[in-house]
Design a protein around this motif. Structure first.
Motif, PDB file in Angstrom:
ATOM      1  N   LYS A  72       0.896  -1.126  -0.022  1.00  0.00           N
ATOM      2  CA  LYS A  72       0.031  -0.101   0.002  1.00  0.00           C
ATOM      3  C   LYS A  72       0.800   1.353   0.182  1.00  0.00           C
ATOM      4  O   LYS A  72       0.390   2.543  -0.099  1.00  0.00           O
ATOM      5  CB  LYS A  72      -1.019  -0.025   1.012  1.00  0.00           C
ATOM      6  CG  LYS A  72      -1.888  -1.031   1.062  1.00  0.00           C
ATOM      7  CD  LYS A  72      -2.821  -0.787  -0.141  1.00  0.00           C
ATOM      8  CE  LYS A  72      -3.914  -1.939  -0.176  1.00  0.00           C
ATOM      9  NZ  LYS A  72      -4.586  -1.738  -1.508  1.00  0.00           N
ATOM     10  N   LEU A  76       0.161   5.657  -0.886  1.00  0.00           N
ATOM     11  CA  LEU A  76      -0.033   6.741   0.250  1.00  0.00           C
ATOM     12  C   LEU A  76       0.034   7.969  -0.114  1.00  0.00           C
ATOM     13  O   LEU A  76      -0.757   8.871   0.263  1.00  0.00           O
ATOM     14  CB  LEU A  76       1.213   6.268   1.313  1.00  0.00           C
ATOM     15  CG  LEU A  76       1.155   6.848   2.492  1.00  0.00           C
ATOM     16  CD1 LEU A  76      -0.193   6.496   3.478  1.00  0.00           C
ATOM     17  CD2 LEU A  76       2.290   6.436   3.435  1.00  0.00           C
ATOM     18  N   TRP A  79      -3.480   9.425  -0.565  1.00  0.00           N
ATOM     19  CA  TRP A  79      -4.475   9.398   0.518  1.00  0.00           C
ATOM     20  C   TRP A  79      -5.010  10.843   0.841  1.00  0.00           C
ATOM     21  O   TRP A  79      -4.136  11.788   0.566  1.00  0.00           O
ATOM     22  CB  TRP A  79      -3.976   8.686   1.675  1.00  0.00           C
ATOM     23  CG  TRP A  79      -3.798   7.261   1.617  1.00  0.00           C
ATOM     24  CD1 TRP A  79      -3.707   6.543   0.397  1.00  0.00           C
ATOM     25  CD2 TRP A  79      -3.651   6.465   2.591  1.00  0.00           C
ATOM     26  NE1 TRP A  79      -3.590   5.181   0.757  1.00  0.00           N
ATOM     27  CE2 TRP A  79      -3.376   4.992   1.927  1.00  0.00           C
ATOM     28  CE3 TRP A  79      -3.400   6.196   3.859  1.00  0.00           C
ATOM     29  CZ2 TRP A  79      -3.307   4.008   2.511  1.00  0.00           C
ATOM     30  CZ3 TRP A  79      -2.965   5.338   4.695  1.00  0.00           C
ATOM     31  CH2 TRP A  79      -3.026   4.064   4.170  1.00  0.00           C
ATOM     32  N   ALA A  82      -2.281  13.660   2.439  1.00  0.00           N
ATOM     33  CA  ALA A  82      -1.154  12.765   2.267  1.00  0.00           C
ATOM     34  C   ALA A  82      -0.151  13.383   3.013  1.00  0.00           C
ATOM     35  O   ALA A  82       0.457  12.736   4.080  1.00  0.00           O
ATOM     36  CB  ALA A  82      -0.856  12.190   1.002  1.00  0.00           C
TER      37      ALA A  82
END
Length: 163
Positions: A72, A76, A79, A82
């Motif tokens: 993952k 990232l 996100w 982030a």
């Protein structure tokens, strides 16, 4: 039964209802004295990792670690918030197939690589992920991951298969 999973996750949420998932997690971590929270399921927070971590900090936790597998790490930087998430928190990064932070190509991750603590663990478990467990379940090959998942999870999935 509520079923909550962020819509950006491309997974079938019919495998386990939220209550089942929380119950299994509690069973697995209880010997280690972890607490399991259902704040995302109850929609106390919106489910973004940044908001969840911020909520726990507001409750008085001095440091919250975000745990994720190397598989993952490449996502990232996409996100929610982030850079704030990465720069303001620590991460436990579980190596997958001997890949870790040194294999990452993302400039944002590399900029904050000191925020990551790599967890190597038993090499036997480096190739397993929740995606592989889900795929094994749907392919009716749950036995192929039996040695990699907690016994209580294997038994539950075997006995409660909707396939």
């Amino acid at each position: 039964n509520l079923n909550y999973m962020k819509n950006w996750k491309d997974v079938d949420t019919n495998l386990l209802k939220d209550g089942e998932r929380i119950g299994l997690i509690k069973d697995v971590v209880s010997p280690f004295e972890f607490n399991v929270s259902d704040i995302e399921i109850l929609k106390i927070v919106n489910g973004n990792t940044y908001e969840t971590v911020s909520y726990f900090k507001e409750l008085g936790y001095k440091e919250v670690f975000v745990c994720l597998g190397y598989d993952k790490l490449s996502e990232l930087h996409l996100w929610y918030k982030a850079e704030e998430l990465i720069s303001q928190n620590r991460f436990l990064l579980f190596k997958r197939e001997n890949k870790g932070i040194e294999d990452c190509k993302c400039p944002l991750i590399l900029q904050y690589k000191d925020r990551f603590i790599e967890v190597i663990g038993n090499s036997k478990y480096q190739s397993i992920s929740s995606t592989k467990v889900r795929n094994a379940y749907y392919d009716r090959k749950l036995d192929s991951v039996k040695d990699y998942i907690p016994k209580v999870v294997y038994e539950y999935l075997s006995q409660n298969s909707n396939l």
